[in-house]
Design an enzyme around this catalytic site. Structure first.
Site, short mmCIF file in Angstrom:
data_model
loop_
_atom_site.label_atom_id
_atom_site.label_comp_id
_atom_site.label_asym_id
_atom_site.label_seq_id
_atom_site.Cartn_x
_atom_site.Cartn_y
_atom_site.Cartn_z
N LYS A 1 43.40 1.85 -3.43
CA LYS A 1 42.86 1.55 -4.75
C LYS A 1 43.93 1.60 -5.85
CE LYS A 1 38.31 0.96 -4.27
NZ LYS A 1 37.56 -0.20 -4.81
N SER B 1 42.17 2.41 5.01
CA SER B 1 42.10 2.22 3.56
C SER B 1 42.23 3.49 2.74
CB SER B 1 40.80 1.51 3.19
OG SER B 1 39.69 2.29 3.57
#
Length: 502
Positions: A50, A304
């Site tokens: 992110k 991720s």
């Protein structure tokens, strides 16, 4: 597509993010007979990809916009990415987080210098409050996924992995929430190497993108998974949906047990522990190989993120063997007479290992046991059930029964002859002070609680099993009160595991 590729190539992510490794999982590759690679986004400064999109978006703000500061609504990785980026650029940041957000996440965001406002019990309520604050303060909103510069920042992952593995790549597996990561990766790869398959992976109970692509329009889910909170999105973005229609080849759905198995596989390959959303891609990759039977392929999974609550590890470990298809759960009825248990263990279980065994005397004529059995694959579940039937032992396969796996396996203790007109419900209580009190207030004076089971699982919500004694003909009033309470719930009165053990 050309525009997004240019934005990816000219992004500013490396002022904050790092180029992460593309590691080969040698043991897993040998086991699955394919070359398995893992893109290590869990090693970013905020332990998640992110940071790429958040920083790229903020770094492109005008001087006047930077002066106004940035605002975001998030309970997890996006919040940390925005706070970290704003700190690097010396601008003010305000993050609105649900009041149910675990303290460890709130403190992490504050440690990056952001101002945190706790509001509401879910993301939607926090986002609505953020919109109000935008109108009042004039701060710039940083969307977690539905923004071209955010998508471009995430797309730099694809630029790296194509350079790191210049040879053949057959498929890239990407976790999907709102769609920002898979949009950026897919757009870049399809522009340069369109033969590479882009395969998204979603939890089966949080599959907004899969349903949207199937129906040809954005679907608004009524509820989403609470386990993989990093991808718990009820509705995908407008921009990301349009990208995914063009660049995504397939989406694989995985259940919670398969997801836990994916987390374990990543740990074995890297000795790192990823969060549930971080294990999604690996879980989807493993399922893809097993279902397709492919061999000799080069497959990449995007790890991720690694913002895992430590308390959640117990739950992951307990569900992993079922996800690997190496454990089956059964409810078995055996005669209550000498030698029955020995016959069950010796003649029927045989060389298989018993992983769990629960029993309490309930009747003098028969006994009902909750048992876990080690198996080699899914077909052995059916084989064992047939063997039990041939031996005259009534049985229920509970391996896919979430009530049994989440609650009953921990509370087998027989029935109460005193309970009358009981109804059973599974609730998702927010892990915040006062959650139980609000439930008791909602049912006060109208229902007697006849059963209650809660076990901390380290998530934003606690799973609670509740039995309520209900006077005949009073069901509508009960359901109305539960709906007004606003907690997600499922009635389990008709579940066979309930009638068998509780």
């Amino acid at each position: 597509m050309q525009k997004i590729v240019r934005q990816i190539l000219t992004s500013k992510v490396y002022e904050a993010a790092v180029e992460t490794a593309l590691d080969e999982a040698n043991e897993l590759s040998a086991l699955l007979q394919n070359r398995i690679l893992l893109k290590r986004e869990d090693t970013q400064p905020v332990f998640s990809f992110k940071i790429r999109g958040a920083y790229n978006r903020i770094a492109h703000l005008s001087p006047e916009e930077m002066q106004r500061g940035v605002i975001a609504a998030s309970a997890g990785n996006h919040a940390q990415g925005v706070a970290f980026s704003a700190k690097l650029l010396s601008i003010r940041s305000l993050i609105v987080m649900p009041a149910t957000t675990p303290a460890i996440k709130v403190s992490a965001v504050r440690n990056y210098g952001a101002e945190v406002i706790l509001h509401g019990t879910n993301y939607s309520e926090a986002a609505a409050h953020a919109e109000q604050l935008i109108r009042e303060t004039g701060m710039v909103f940083i969307h977690p996924f539905d923004d071209e510069l955010v998508i471009a920042g995430q797309g730099t992952v694809a630029d790296e992995l194509l350079r790191q593995n210049p040879g053949t790549i057959d498929a890239v597996f990407v976790p999907v929430g709102g769609g920002g990561l898979i949009s950026g990766i897919g757009a870049y790869i399809k522009a340069l190497k369109p033969d590479i398959q882009i395969i998204g992976v979603e939890p089966s109970d949080s599959d907004a993108m899969a349903q949207s692509l199937e129906q040809g329009k954005r679907v608004d889910l009524q509820s989403v998974s609470i386990f993989a909170d990093g991808v718990a999105v009820r509705k995908v973005g407008k921009k990301t949906f349009e990208f995914c229609k063009r660049v995504v080849d397939d989406i694989i759905r995985v259940d919670t047990d398969e997801l836990c198995s994916g987390i374990k596989s990543v740990y074995h390959a890297t000795r790192s522990i990823v969060e549930p959303a971080g294990g999604l891609a690996m879980a989807g990759l493993i399922k893809y190989v097993r279902d397709s039977g492919c061999t000799g392929k080069t497959l990449i999974a995007i790890n991720s993120g690694a913002n895992m609550n430590f308390e959640r590890l117990r739950y992951v470990a307990e569900r992993t063997r079922i996800g690997e298809k190496h454990e089956a759960l059964f409810g078995v009825t055996i005669p209550e007479k000498p030698g029955s248990l020995k016959r069950f263990c010796h003649d029927l279980v045989g060389e298989r290992n018993i992983t769990e065994f629960n029993y309490r005397l309930a009747e003098r004529t028969k006994a009902q046991i909750f048992v876990g059995i080690s198996i080699r694959d899914s077909s052995e579940r059916e084989t064992f059930s047939r063997e039990l039937n041939r031996a005259g032992y009534d049985n229920i396969d509970l391996t896919d029964n979430d009530l049994a796996k989440t609650h009953i396996r921990y509370m087998v203790g027989g029935r109460s002859i005193e309970v009358k007109n009981e109804k059973l419900f599974r609730f998702w209580f927010p892990e915040t002070p006062g959650a139980l009190t609000r439930f008791l207030d909602a049912t006060r004076g109208h229902r007697n609680i006849s059963l209650f089971h809660y076990r901390m699982q380290g998530g934003d919500f606690g799973r609670v099993l509740i039995g309520l004694e209900c006077p005949d003909g009073d069901d509508d009033a009960l359901y109305q009160r539960l709906d007004e309470l606003g907690y997600r719930y499922v009635e389990e009165t008709g579940n066979p595991a309930y009638s068998m053990f509780l």
